[in-house]
Design an enzyme around this catalytic site. Structure first.
Site, short mmCIF file in Angstrom:
data_model
loop_
_atom_site.label_atom_id
_atom_site.label_comp_id
_atom_site.label_asym_id
_atom_site.label_seq_id
_atom_site.Cartn_x
_atom_site.Cartn_y
_atom_site.Cartn_z
N LYS A 130 0.83 -1.20 0.00
CA LYS A 130 0.00 0.00 0.00
C LYS A 130 0.87 1.26 0.00
CE LYS A 130 -2.03 1.60 3.70
NZ LYS A 130 -2.90 1.75 4.89
N ASP A 148 -6.71 1.33 0.97
CA ASP A 148 -6.75 1.45 2.42
C ASP A 148 -8.16 1.08 2.89
OD1 ASP A 148 -8.30 3.60 1.69
OD2 ASP A 148 -7.36 5.00 3.08
#
Length: 223
Positions: A130, A148
């Protein structure tokens, strides 16, 4: 993260196109809400943002970045000096350790520069997929989509890219997002999830894509 049991079926391509078109029209040039001055400070801000708010990170880095905006300066500051700046952020001890370690790696192997390469980024201490996706997108303009909690919720709730895991949602978004919208998709979706399609009480009555969303439990207008 796991998929919401009430997640609708995937949206058809024409609906996906319309959804992105509306988000783009509302915010043509979205930007990260994390403050940074260069790729290195962006990387540090994203590492610090894990299990923390952007607002809290920005408050801490307002004093940190003027004295440590390069890996070399961060190493000079040292782990204890770094902790003094970020102790208001969750998990600051482990984050400080990782930041010093990744800064050392950048100095020793990359001439103090942040590499625009996923594999290299993910090999840095404290940097996962991420974080790498955010840095590649924001710092280097690559069409990556970091997932997220906000994007995971939006993708599942709307039917944009339902998936039981973060990687499944990321892969789904990669497949269905039209090329035209790939560059800013991450920011449109995260901001939509943060301010409109919120976890507890989504603002469905004022949502610009409510009629395109497949979620069956939309909130009603109050009053």
């Amino acid at each position: 993260m796991t998929q919401d049991d009430t997640a609708p079926a995937p949206l058809p391509p024409e609906t996906v196109e319309a959804l992105y078109a509306r988000l783009a029209a509302a915010l043509p040039e979205p930007r990260s809400e994390l403050n940074y001055v260069n790729p290195y400070t962006l990387l540090i801000a994203v590492v610090l943002s894990a299990q923390a708010t952007d607002k809290g990170v920005n408050k801490a880095t307002a004093a940190l970045f003027p004295v440590a905006d390069t890996p070399q300066k961060m190493l000079s500051l040292g782990e204890d000096g770094l902790k003094a700046h970020i102790r208001t952020i969750g998990l600051f001890n482990s984050k400080a350790k990782n930041i010093i370690a990744l800064s050392k790696t950048l100095v020793e192997h990359y001439g103090g520069q942040v590499p625009a390469d996923r594999e290299a980024l993910e090999a840095l201490p404290g940097v996962g997929r991420k974080t790498a996706n955010v840095v590649l997108n924001v710092a280097f303009g690559l069409p990556t989509i970091a997932v997220d909690t906000h994007i995971f919720r939006v993708a599942n709730r709307t039917g944009l890219a339902p998936g039981k895991t973060v990687r499944a949602v990321e892969d789904g978004l990669e497949r269905i997002t039209p090329e035209t919208y790939r560059r800013h998709a991450h920011h449109w979706l995260i901001l939509h999830g943060r301010y409109v399609c919120k976890a507890r009480k989504p603002a469905c009555p004022t949502c610009p894509v409510a009629d395109l969303c497949g979620w069956p439990d939309k909130t009603a207008a109050s009053g």
